[in-house]
Write a protein that holds these residues in place. Sequence first.
Motif, mmCIF file in Angstrom:
data_model
loop_
_atom_site.group_PDB
_atom_site.id
_atom_site.type_symbol
_atom_site.label_atom_id
_atom_site.label_comp_id
_atom_site.label_asym_id
_atom_site.label_seq_id
_atom_site.Cartn_x
_atom_site.Cartn_y
_atom_site.Cartn_z
ATOM 1 N N ALA A 166 0.812 -1.225 0.000
ATOM 2 C CA ALA A 166 0.000 0.000 0.000
ATOM 3 C C ALA A 166 0.844 1.274 0.000
ATOM 4 C CB ALA A 166 -0.929 0.008 1.216
ATOM 5 N N VAL A 167 2.162 1.152 -0.305
ATOM 6 C CA VAL A 167 3.000 2.350 -0.385
ATOM 7 C C VAL A 167 3.583 2.474 -1.796
ATOM 8 C CG1 VAL A 167 3.589 2.211 2.061
ATOM 9 C CG2 VAL A 167 5.155 1.248 0.366
ATOM 10 N N ALA A 168 4.033 3.695 -2.094
ATOM 11 C CA ALA A 168 4.608 3.967 -3.414
ATOM 12 C C ALA A 168 5.986 4.596 -3.249
ATOM 13 C CB ALA A 168 3.705 4.905 -4.202
ATOM 14 N N ALA A 169 6.840 4.354 -4.224
ATOM 15 C CA ALA A 169 8.119 5.055 -4.321
ATOM 16 C C ALA A 169 7.939 6.230 -5.263
ATOM 17 C CB ALA A 169 9.203 4.117 -4.839
ATOM 18 N N GLU A 170 8.570 7.348 -4.914
ATOM 19 C CA GLU A 170 8.423 8.557 -5.714
ATOM 20 C C GLU A 170 9.737 9.335 -5.728
ATOM 21 O OE1 GLU A 170 5.117 12.059 -6.032
ATOM 22 O OE2 GLU A 170 6.078 11.810 -4.059
ATOM 23 N N MET A 171 10.055 9.922 -6.874
ATOM 24 C CA MET A 171 11.162 10.864 -7.011
ATOM 25 C C MET A 171 10.594 12.078 -7.716
ATOM 26 S SD MET A 171 13.943 8.023 -8.348
ATOM 27 C CE MET A 171 12.772 7.417 -9.566
ATOM 28 N N TYR A 172 10.769 13.273 -7.121
ATOM 29 C CA TYR A 172 10.170 14.438 -7.765
ATOM 30 C C TYR A 172 11.069 15.661 -7.645
ATOM 31 C CZ TYR A 172 8.442 16.554 -3.334
ATOM 32 O OH TYR A 172 8.323 17.134 -2.092
ATOM 33 N N SER A 173 10.765 16.675 -8.457
ATOM 34 C CA SER A 173 11.448 17.964 -8.389
ATOM 35 C C SER A 173 10.422 19.086 -8.423
ATOM 36 C CB SER A 173 12.442 18.121 -9.549
ATOM 37 O OG SER A 173 11.750 18.227 -10.780
ATOM 38 N N TYR A 174 10.841 20.241 -7.845
ATOM 39 C CA TYR A 174 9.939 21.397 -7.798
ATOM 40 C C TYR A 174 10.777 22.645 -7.510
ATOM 41 C CZ TYR A 174 6.556 24.779 -6.017
ATOM 42 O OH TYR A 174 5.816 25.915 -5.807
ATOM 43 N N ARG A 175 10.385 23.781 -8.077
ATOM 44 C CA ARG A 175 10.974 25.080 -7.734
ATOM 45 C C ARG A 175 9.868 26.117 -7.618
ATOM 46 N NH1 ARG A 175 14.966 27.129 -10.073
ATOM 47 N NH2 ARG A 175 15.839 25.212 -10.942
ATOM 48 N N ASN A 176 10.098 27.122 -6.742
ATOM 49 C CA ASN A 176 9.068 28.159 -6.580
ATOM 50 C C ASN A 176 9.149 29.212 -7.684
ATOM 51 O OD1 ASN A 176 11.533 29.187 -5.218
ATOM 52 N ND2 ASN A 176 10.236 30.971 -4.752
ATOM 53 N N ASN A 177 10.352 29.482 -8.185
ATOM 54 C CA ASN A 177 10.516 30.419 -9.295
ATOM 55 C C ASN A 177 11.903 30.202 -9.901
ATOM 56 O OD1 ASN A 177 12.203 31.536 -7.372
ATOM 57 N ND2 ASN A 177 11.080 33.467 -7.170
ATOM 58 N N GLY A 178 12.289 31.066 -10.816
ATOM 59 C CA GLY A 178 13.586 30.931 -11.461
ATOM 60 C C GLY A 178 13.488 30.194 -12.788
ATOM 61 N N SER A 179 14.656 29.941 -13.367
ATOM 62 C CA SER A 179 14.721 29.314 -14.696
ATOM 63 C C SER A 179 14.560 27.807 -14.611
ATOM 64 C CB SER A 179 16.068 29.646 -15.347
ATOM 65 O OG SER A 179 16.245 31.042 -15.462
ATOM 66 N N SER A 180 13.946 27.257 -15.630
ATOM 67 C CA SER A 180 13.726 25.799 -15.679
ATOM 68 C C SER A 180 15.043 25.053 -15.881
ATOM 69 C CB SER A 180 12.762 25.455 -16.819
ATOM 70 O OG SER A 180 11.505 26.059 -16.620
ATOM 71 N N ASN A 181 15.172 23.950 -15.198
ATOM 72 C CA ASN A 181 16.249 22.984 -15.460
ATOM 73 C C ASN A 181 15.698 21.608 -15.109
ATOM 74 O OD1 ASN A 181 16.463 22.993 -12.617
ATOM 75 N ND2 ASN A 181 18.200 24.413 -12.657
ATOM 76 N N TYR A 182 16.506 20.725 -14.597
ATOM 77 C CA TYR A 182 15.979 19.396 -14.285
ATOM 78 C C TYR A 182 16.873 18.694 -13.267
ATOM 79 C CZ TYR A 182 19.365 18.259 -17.983
ATOM 80 O OH TYR A 182 20.489 18.177 -18.758
ATOM 81 N N ALA A 183 16.293 17.666 -12.646
ATOM 82 C CA ALA A 183 17.026 16.737 -11.776
ATOM 83 C C ALA A 183 17.067 15.384 -12.480
ATOM 84 C CB ALA A 183 16.331 16.610 -10.425
ATOM 85 N N GLU A 184 18.068 14.586 -12.132
ATOM 86 C CA GLU A 184 18.171 13.243 -12.726
ATOM 87 C C GLU A 184 18.467 12.202 -11.647
ATOM 88 O OE1 GLU A 184 19.575 13.988 -17.324
ATOM 89 O OE2 GLU A 184 21.140 13.574 -15.834
ATOM 90 N N PHE A 185 17.738 11.095 -11.733
ATOM 91 C CA PHE A 185 17.955 9.936 -10.874
ATOM 92 C C PHE A 185 18.423 8.769 -11.742
ATOM 93 C CE2 PHE A 185 15.078 12.480 -8.335
ATOM 94 C CZ PHE A 185 15.480 12.254 -7.020
ATOM 95 N N ASP A 186 19.078 7.798 -11.104
ATOM 96 C CA ASP A 186 19.572 6.635 -11.846
ATOM 97 C C ASP A 186 19.658 5.436 -10.905
ATOM 98 O OD1 ASP A 186 20.532 5.123 -13.927
ATOM 99 O OD2 ASP A 186 22.402 6.234 -14.181
ATOM 100 N N ASN A 187 19.674 4.247 -11.505
ATOM 101 C CA ASN A 187 19.983 2.992 -10.798
ATOM 102 C C ASN A 187 19.153 2.782 -9.538
ATOM 103 O OD1 ASN A 187 21.995 2.170 -12.660
ATOM 104 N ND2 ASN A 187 23.404 3.646 -11.729
ATOM 105 N N PHE A 188 17.875 2.586 -9.721
ATOM 106 C CA PHE A 188 16.980 2.322 -8.599
ATOM 107 C C PHE A 188 17.164 0.876 -8.148
ATOM 108 C CE2 PHE A 188 13.114 1.613 -6.247
ATOM 109 C CZ PHE A 188 12.824 2.838 -5.667
ATOM 110 N N ASN A 189 17.631 0.719 -6.918
ATOM 111 C CA ASN A 189 17.895 -0.601 -6.324
ATOM 112 C C ASN A 189 18.898 -1.440 -7.110
ATOM 113 O OD1 ASN A 189 16.363 -0.380 -3.974
ATOM 114 N ND2 ASN A 189 14.503 -1.151 -4.943
ATOM 115 N N THR A 190 19.810 -0.783 -7.804
ATOM 116 C CA THR A 190 20.834 -1.529 -8.538
ATOM 117 C C THR A 190 22.048 -0.647 -8.761
ATOM 118 O OG1 THR A 190 21.359 -2.719 -10.581
ATOM 119 C CG2 THR A 190 19.849 -0.874 -10.766
ATOM 120 N N ALA A 191 23.206 -1.259 -8.824
ATOM 121 C CA ALA A 191 24.433 -0.530 -9.179
ATOM 122 C C ALA A 191 24.861 -0.940 -10.574
ATOM 123 C CB ALA A 191 25.531 -0.815 -8.163
#
Length: 280
Positions: A166-191
């Motif tokens: 009944a639970v979920a895994a989540e990765m998210y990004s957010y900013r209140n203002n400023g210029s757009s860019n991005y975050a990156e995740f990798d290797n979930f439960n693995t190397a």
Amino acid sequence: MALLSTLIDTFNDGIIAPEWGNSYGGALETGGRARLPCVAGQYSGYQTAKDWTLAGSSAYVQLPLAAAVSGATVEAQTVFNIIQATAGTTIAININTVANTIRFENNVGYTDGSAVSLTYSAATHAWLRIRESGGTLFWDTSTDGSSWTNRRSITTPAWVTSSVNAVAAEMYSYRNNGSSNYAEFDNFNTAASSVAVYLMSASLTADSTQTAALTPSKVLGAALDASGSLDASATQAAVLGASLTAQSRLSAQTDAAVRDDLTTHIGEPHSGWTVTGPWI
């Protein structure tokens, strides 16, 4: 569905896997990573359905890139989150590059007055892990995804053990203002990106024997990773020296005439000869 530790994704196929079916806000998979746009006033995330279990399990992920400040005045967030049915009740590792902090949170109603906050380091906090074991909840970080440092631990909240599938895994990004860019995740439960395993076979006979002549050798040394190669030029053998002797025999035979085949002709003597009997 299953323990969170069984959810594995390298993000290498360019397609958001069905396990992340609740993803939102322009999330995409590119360059072997999960990329989350960080746009002013907008949330973007990879999210599973709420059908996993954290109790007695764990989840970890690599964070190659947190969303940069880029003009944000309050928050440019990159968050690793475990959520459940009650909105705002989450277990999170929250990075805010505006404040340059990493927080280890047990949120109720979106807040945690007892959160542990450290100065964020991209190198020190390159991997993030949330785990539950034996009634204790842990937040850990790692530089390499192998050796972990515990940053916070508490008695496991009741909802973690009661929320089976009944639970979920989540990765998210957010900013209140400023210029757009991005975050990156990798290797979930693995190397997987840093480790390569090669399987090879060999046929052996228990009582076989191998013999080899003595061969002088010198180990020069080589540093190879799991998927590297070592090329060697052809070996050149040189004869440094040799002293050889040989015995030979030379046989020679004089070329004397063979005299055992002479025929003597006896006839009447002629004048000028001096003869003796029997012709006298």
